[in-house]
Design a protein around this motif. Sequence first.
Motif, PDB file in Angstrom:
ATOM      1  N   GLY A 127      -5.606  -0.869 -10.620  1.00 50.48           N
ATOM      2  CA  GLY A 127      -6.316   0.243  -9.999  1.00 50.48           C
ATOM      3  C   GLY A 127      -7.184  -0.228  -8.844  1.00 50.48           C
ATOM      4  O   GLY A 127      -7.150   0.344  -7.755  1.00 50.48           O
ATOM      5  N   ALA A 128      -7.919  -1.311  -9.062  1.00 55.22           N
ATOM      6  CA  ALA A 128      -8.825  -1.817  -8.023  1.00 55.22           C
ATOM      7  C   ALA A 128      -8.046  -2.282  -6.799  1.00 55.22           C
ATOM      8  O   ALA A 128      -8.406  -1.979  -5.657  1.00 55.22           O
ATOM      9  N   VAL A 129      -6.940  -2.998  -7.032  1.00 54.93           N
ATOM     10  CA  VAL A 129      -6.119  -3.472  -5.910  1.00 54.93           C
ATOM     11  C   VAL A 129      -5.560  -2.286  -5.131  1.00 54.93           C
ATOM     12  O   VAL A 129      -5.586  -2.255  -3.895  1.00 54.93           O
TER      13      VAL A 129
ATOM     14  N   LEU B 219      -6.865   0.629  -4.856  1.00 51.04           N
ATOM     15  CA  LEU B 219      -7.951   1.262  -4.106  1.00 51.04           C
ATOM     16  C   LEU B 219      -8.250   0.502  -2.822  1.00 51.04           C
ATOM     17  O   LEU B 219      -8.445   1.107  -1.768  1.00 51.04           O
ATOM     18  N   VAL B 220      -8.276  -0.833  -2.919  1.00 52.25           N
ATOM     19  CA  VAL B 220      -8.521  -1.641  -1.720  1.00 52.25           C
ATOM     20  C   VAL B 220      -7.413  -1.379  -0.703  1.00 52.25           C
ATOM     21  O   VAL B 220      -7.671  -1.154   0.495  1.00 52.25           O
ATOM     22  N   PHE B 221      -6.174  -1.365  -1.197  1.00 51.43           N
ATOM     23  CA  PHE B 221      -5.039  -1.109  -0.312  1.00 51.43           C
ATOM     24  C   PHE B 221      -5.168   0.268   0.354  1.00 51.43           C
ATOM     25  O   PHE B 221      -4.985   0.416   1.567  1.00 51.43           O
ATOM     26  N   LEU B 222      -5.511   1.293  -0.442  1.00 49.97           N
ATOM     27  CA  LEU B 222      -5.641   2.657   0.089  1.00 49.97           C
ATOM     28  C   LEU B 222      -6.745   2.735   1.137  1.00 49.97           C
ATOM     29  O   LEU B 222      -6.570   3.349   2.190  1.00 49.97           O
ATOM     30  N   ALA B 223      -7.856   2.085   0.836  1.00 50.51           N
ATOM     31  CA  ALA B 223      -8.975   2.105   1.776  1.00 50.51           C
ATOM     32  C   ALA B 223      -8.558   1.458   3.091  1.00 50.51           C
ATOM     33  O   ALA B 223      -8.795   2.001   4.175  1.00 50.51           O
ATOM     34  N   PHE B 224      -7.893   0.318   2.990  1.00 48.29           N
ATOM     35  CA  PHE B 224      -7.460  -0.391   4.187  1.00 48.29           C
ATOM     36  C   PHE B 224      -6.466   0.463   4.982  1.00 48.29           C
ATOM     37  O   PHE B 224      -6.611   0.657   6.189  1.00 48.29           O
ATOM     38  N   ALA B 225      -5.468   0.992   4.285  1.00 46.53           N
ATOM     39  CA  ALA B 225      -4.406   1.745   4.971  1.00 46.53           C
ATOM     40  C   ALA B 225      -4.957   2.982   5.665  1.00 46.53           C
ATOM     41  O   ALA B 225      -4.643   3.265   6.826  1.00 46.53           O
ATOM     42  N   THR B 226      -5.831   3.746   4.953  1.00 46.34           N
ATOM     43  CA  THR B 226      -6.297   4.993   5.550  1.00 46.34           C
ATOM     44  C   THR B 226      -7.315   4.735   6.655  1.00 46.34           C
ATOM     45  O   THR B 226      -7.348   5.448   7.645  1.00 46.34           O
ATOM     46  N   LEU B 227      -8.127   3.669   6.497  1.00 45.28           N
ATOM     47  CA  LEU B 227      -9.120   3.378   7.536  1.00 45.28           C
ATOM     48  C   LEU B 227      -8.470   2.880   8.820  1.00 45.28           C
ATOM     49  O   LEU B 227      -8.957   3.125   9.914  1.00 45.28           O
ATOM     50  N   SER B 228      -7.349   2.184   8.686  1.00 43.47           N
ATOM     51  CA  SER B 228      -6.707   1.655   9.886  1.00 43.47           C
ATOM     52  C   SER B 228      -5.640   2.602  10.418  1.00 43.47           C
ATOM     53  O   SER B 228      -4.834   2.229  11.271  1.00 43.47           O
TER      54      SER B 228
ATOM     55  N   GLN C 200      10.489  16.788   1.546  1.00 44.68           N
ATOM     56  CA  GLN C 200       9.163  16.768   2.156  1.00 44.68           C
ATOM     57  C   GLN C 200       8.043  16.751   1.116  1.00 44.68           C
ATOM     58  O   GLN C 200       6.949  16.300   1.394  1.00 44.68           O
ATOM     59  N   ALA C 201       8.323  17.294  -0.064  1.00 40.10           N
ATOM     60  CA  ALA C 201       7.265  17.431  -1.066  1.00 40.10           C
ATOM     61  C   ALA C 201       6.960  16.118  -1.767  1.00 40.10           C
ATOM     62  O   ALA C 201       5.951  16.001  -2.458  1.00 40.10           O
ATOM     63  N   LEU C 202       7.818  15.119  -1.573  1.00 39.08           N
ATOM     64  CA  LEU C 202       7.671  13.889  -2.350  1.00 39.08           C
ATOM     65  C   LEU C 202       6.401  13.096  -1.996  1.00 39.08           C
ATOM     66  O   LEU C 202       5.558  12.838  -2.852  1.00 39.08           O
ATOM     67  N   TRP C 203       6.254  12.727  -0.706  1.00 40.63           N
ATOM     68  CA  TRP C 203       5.220  11.758  -0.334  1.00 40.63           C
ATOM     69  C   TRP C 203       3.783  12.220  -0.535  1.00 40.63           C
ATOM     70  O   TRP C 203       2.980  11.460  -1.112  1.00 40.63           O
ATOM     71  N   PRO C 204       3.397  13.423  -0.058  1.00 43.94           N
ATOM     72  CA  PRO C 204       1.975  13.790  -0.218  1.00 43.94           C
ATOM     73  C   PRO C 204       1.558  13.818  -1.685  1.00 43.94           C
ATOM     74  O   PRO C 204       0.473  13.338  -2.039  1.00 43.94           O
TER      75      PRO C 204
ATOM     76  N   VAL D 285      -0.956   8.609  -7.023  1.00 49.23           N
ATOM     77  CA  VAL D 285      -1.305   7.184  -7.050  1.00 49.23           C
ATOM     78  C   VAL D 285      -2.813   6.988  -6.859  1.00 49.23           C
ATOM     79  O   VAL D 285      -3.441   6.182  -7.556  1.00 49.23           O
ATOM     80  N   THR D 286      -3.399   7.757  -5.950  1.00 45.76           N
ATOM     81  CA  THR D 286      -4.832   7.609  -5.688  1.00 45.76           C
ATOM     82  C   THR D 286      -5.663   8.006  -6.912  1.00 45.76           C
ATOM     83  O   THR D 286      -6.586   7.288  -7.315  1.00 45.76           O
ATOM     84  N   VAL D 287      -5.331   9.161  -7.494  1.00 46.61           N
ATOM     85  CA  VAL D 287      -6.065   9.616  -8.673  1.00 46.61           C
ATOM     86  C   VAL D 287      -5.907   8.621  -9.811  1.00 46.61           C
ATOM     87  O   VAL D 287      -6.879   8.250 -10.492  1.00 46.61           O
TER      88      VAL D 287
END
Lengths: 282, 319
Positions: free
Chosen positions: A12-14, A16-25, A252-256, A262-264
């Motif tokens: 979960g922590a990994v 989250l770090v990945f999500l933060a990095f991806a969305t911030l960049s 189209q409905a798959l990714w969002p 995954v985030t939750v």
Amino acid sequence: MIKPRDLPALVGAVLLVFLAFATLSAPWLAADPEAMNLAAIHAAPSLSHPLGTDELGRDVAARLLNGGRVSLAVALSTALLAAILGTAIGLVAGYRGGWVDAALMRMTDGVMALPLLPLLIVLAALDPAKLGIGDEARSSEIFMVGRMVVIIALVGWTGAARLVRAQTLSVKTRDYVRAATALGATPGRIMVRHILPNVASPMVVAATLSVGNIILVESALSFLGLGVQPPMASWGNMLTGAMNVIWSAPDQALWPGLAIFVTVLAFNLAGDGLQRALDPRR
Amino acid sequence: MTGWLTSRLLQSLAVLLVMSVAVHGLMALMPGDPIDLMIASDPHLNAADAIRLKALYGLDKPWGERYLAWAGQVMRGELGYSRLFAKPVLQIMGPAIANSLTLMGTALILSLLAALPLGILASRHQGGWADHLVNAISFASVSLPTFWLGLMLMVLFSVKLGWLPAGGMQSLTGDGGGVLDSLRHMALPVATLAIAGIGQYARHTRAAMLNEAAQDYIRTAKAKGCTPRRLVWRHQFRNALLPLVTLLGLEFGNLFSGALITETVFGWPGMGKLIADSVMGNDFNLALTALMLATAMTLLGSVLADLTMARLDPRIKYR
């Protein structure tokens, strides 16, 4: 050494770090999320569009990353605001006791007993013009995001309030609190300096675990057309778009949705891990 | 007991009253007002008509007066007319509640049928692979956005495979209306809600079972030579049901307020969709009544849960 039981929390922590990095960049990684290209609608994944394009020829990957930024920003701010509100109410109720406690807790029970989603829909459907908010402010992105944060926090503080009140009740009879009182510390100082640090760690756990639910609620509101408005992307409103073209472009409905899931999941796993790590009984 | 019940009911009534003021007030802050909407849909009406209509419906009065007038009408059982459906509100609510109960009741039963065995299994092998598996299922289930789950089921079973209808309650053409046809329409929304519910029920079952396993009476029963099967079902499970009853009591209110999102995704005409449609469609009378009913049922559910607990568990005393 990592124990097997801590593995889910680590995952979960990994994540989250990945999500933060991806969305911030996102601004550097991906294309313009609102650029339309009607010559290339529902394009298959390619090098220039890693996840293809949507019904208006917008890059799905770019919208996913930018939508994630919005969802995460809303969820984290809401969790923080709800935690602050709840902590303040719980602290005052627990420390003051008596009729203040009774009144605040009846209010908490009342809010907890309400059907949340219908109530959120009413709050989200309010007309900001009738609340005296100007035209220009209304159409800004900050307002749109801030409005979601306030609405969800308004109904989401109850858990924190109960938790903090219970914790305060158990801490306020300790000797060091009585010593501080005897030394003439003001109630405000006792609450902030002596009681608050002792309720902090369960609060952090509760806030982390609440982020997942907030993301679900936010995306549900956006999905119903009451949250983040197009053309600004959010995971919820991307799914609304996907539902409208479900027969012509079912993929189209798959990714969002997968992104929300995954985030939750990541927040829930990380929160669960934190809870176990901070639990003194372990 | 009677004193406790009275005070609980009075408290619920107070919350309901505060809610009615709040919701009525919030409704006044919605975009547009009913008369503007009426004017927009009828070219024969002009500004002078608008003023007369507003006076007729009392919309020119201050908000407090309007609230009291509305509350008085509700007390007399006059719930008004729905603008969206062009029918009295009462006639719309009945079928919507029935539809929600059918949908959510079925989903709840299926959810419990899967979750109770899973939770019990996990608790009997605490820390084992079954426990880990159930834990993974629970985490996945509580993290799933229901509307996405619904959409994915729809994509798979309606769009790709063509096995089941994507929405509505029955087919409009041909042999529509039969029992089989209704069941086919129920399948996807029920599956969505049932899958989404498994996680929390399995978790609560597991926790309740483990809580009972640590009690003295379990050790006593073991010492007396009770068989494991009897121990689990007669002793542990029966007591573990108590906290689950509370959970179900809280679910009771939801049965009446409907599954807002799932009903909207699948076009199921229940209370949830009714609330969403009426709020977003500025149907004030309908939205107010539906919201108040949903609130009342949620409050009643928590009182019922406490009452059931008191009946089932002689250790609990309410004063």
